[in-house]
Design an enzyme around this catalytic site. Structure first.
Site, PDB file in Angstrom:
ATOM      1  N   ASP A  39      -2.982  -8.329   5.073  1.00  0.00           N
ATOM      2  CA  ASP A  39      -3.534  -7.287   3.396  1.00  0.00           C
ATOM      3  C   ASP A  39      -4.363  -6.649   3.414  1.00  0.00           C
ATOM      4  OD1 ASP A  39      -0.799  -6.639   2.608  1.00  0.00           O
ATOM      5  OD2 ASP A  39      -1.170  -9.057   1.741  1.00  0.00           O
ATOM      6  N   TYR A  67      -2.996 -19.999   7.090  1.00  0.00           N
ATOM      7  CA  TYR A  67      -2.789 -20.128   5.847  1.00  0.00           C
ATOM      8  C   TYR A  67      -4.154 -20.650   5.490  1.00  0.00           C
ATOM      9  CZ  TYR A  67      -0.280 -15.165   7.268  1.00  0.00           C
ATOM     10  OH  TYR A  67      -0.216 -14.296   8.443  1.00  0.00           O
ATOM     11  N   ASP A  81      -0.158  -9.941  -5.458  1.00  0.00           N
ATOM     12  CA  ASP A  81      -1.996 -10.368  -4.982  1.00  0.00           C
ATOM     13  C   ASP A  81      -2.697  -9.726  -6.006  1.00  0.00           C
ATOM     14  OD1 ASP A  81      -2.249  -8.462  -4.388  1.00  0.00           O
ATOM     15  OD2 ASP A  81      -2.655  -8.618  -2.077  1.00  0.00           O
ATOM     16  N   ARG A 173       3.038 -13.304   0.154  1.00  0.00           N
ATOM     17  CA  ARG A 173       2.854 -12.358  -1.170  1.00  0.00           C
ATOM     18  C   ARG A 173       4.388 -12.892  -2.092  1.00  0.00           C
ATOM     19  NH1 ARG A 173       2.543  -7.229  -1.017  1.00  0.00           N
ATOM     20  NH2 ARG A 173       2.391  -7.068   1.542  1.00  0.00           N
TER      21      ARG A 173
END
Length: 296
Positions: A39, A67, A81, A173
């Site tokens: 993203d 992550y 987000d 997300r």
């Protein structure tokens, strides 16, 4: 510029496509593509396939990913987000550390996950995020994903940090929605950094600025990982000299192939010359027979 894979430390604020364009301009290479979208707000490992290595992008995008994520309590957004529009704001909302520990631990395993509405998944030929931006309902089907490890790094009243190791198709997300339902507080992803894609690690990543400096010194090619090394997780078959021409033309038949394939348990293999030059990727068809999947 010879083909290879660049492990880019993508900066925040640009799309993965824009990051790839920047790499192409720096390397003066038109053929570039990434293996696994990040993203715009996310940073970290973005494998960029350069030149002939664009042929293997699809085989790299399916690798396991890791992550580091910062979650903030008190507000939920339409995107999941910090770049999205607030849809539920409760200043001062929080969740006890013990409940956060349990929620993160419970994430490990294989399960069905509903992707966020703001995603690149196509619905009736239209990207989901395009429909979501128009305020339309986006009916996305759950997808089977795997989280191999989920670990809490730190907690404070305003939020927490965790490391998540997951399969292809997992959406970080979606976690504010899922965690928020379990913890009873609105939350969002405040920071997202990808630490690893398969064997490509953040410690080995190069920033755009560093790549520019290498290019100015005429050393940009040194940042590229050769295809044979980028595909190190696949079995490597050395093709005899007499069969190289046949493999280049998409044929595998021959005693060498029968001998190698008979003991091979995997589903994909990298075919190389005796000089370690990549020739092709081979794989099993539905009948269990080996064939050329992709020439190099």
């Amino acid at each position: 510029m010879t083909g290879g894979v660049l492990v880019l430390d993508k900066p925040g604020g640009i799309t993965s496509f824009q990051a790839v364009q920047s790499v192409g301009r720096i390397l003066r290479e038109k053929k570039c593509g990434h293996a696994g979208t990040l993203d715009p707000m996310a940073t970290g490992v973005l494998p960029v396939c350069v030149g002939s290595a664009t042929k293997i992008a699809g085989y790299l995008s399916g690798e396991e990913k890791e992550y580091e994520v910062d979650f903030r309590f008190g507000a939920a957004t339409d995107t999941g987000d910090a770049t999205g529009k607030p849809v539920d704001v409760r200043p001062g909302a929080s969740a006890p550390e013990s409940e956060v520990v349990a929620a993160v631990a419970a994430l490990s395993g294989t399960f069905e996950q509903v992707p966020p509405a703001y995603s690149a998944i196509k619905v009736g030929g239209v990207r989901s995020y395009a429909l979501a931006r128009k305020g339309k309902e986006v009916p996305l089907a759950a997808r089977r994903v795997t989280v191999r490890e989920a670990r809490l790094l730190s907690w404070e009243p305003g939020g927490f940090r965790a490391v998540i190791t997951c399969s292809k198709g997992f959406y970080v997300r979606s976690l504010p929605r899922d965690f928020g339902e379990r913890l009873g507080v609105p939350m969002t992803v405040a920071r997202l950094r990808r630490l690893r894609v398969g064997s490509f690690r953040i410690e080995d990543a190069v920033t755009l600025e560093a790549l520019k400096e290498r290019a100015a010194r005429g050393e940009a090619a040194s940042a590229l990982i050769p295809v044979v090394d980028a595909l190190a997780r696949f079995p490597r078959w050395v093709v005899p000299p007499y069969a190289v021409s046949a493999v280049r033309n998409g044929r595998m038949a021959g005693p060498w192939m029968v001998e190698r394939a008979s003991g091979e348990r995997g589903t994909i293999a990298l075919l190389v010359t005796d000089a370690m030059e990549p020739l092709a990727l081979a794989g099993k068809d539905p009948m269990g027979l080996w064939k050329i999947l992709r020439g190099m």
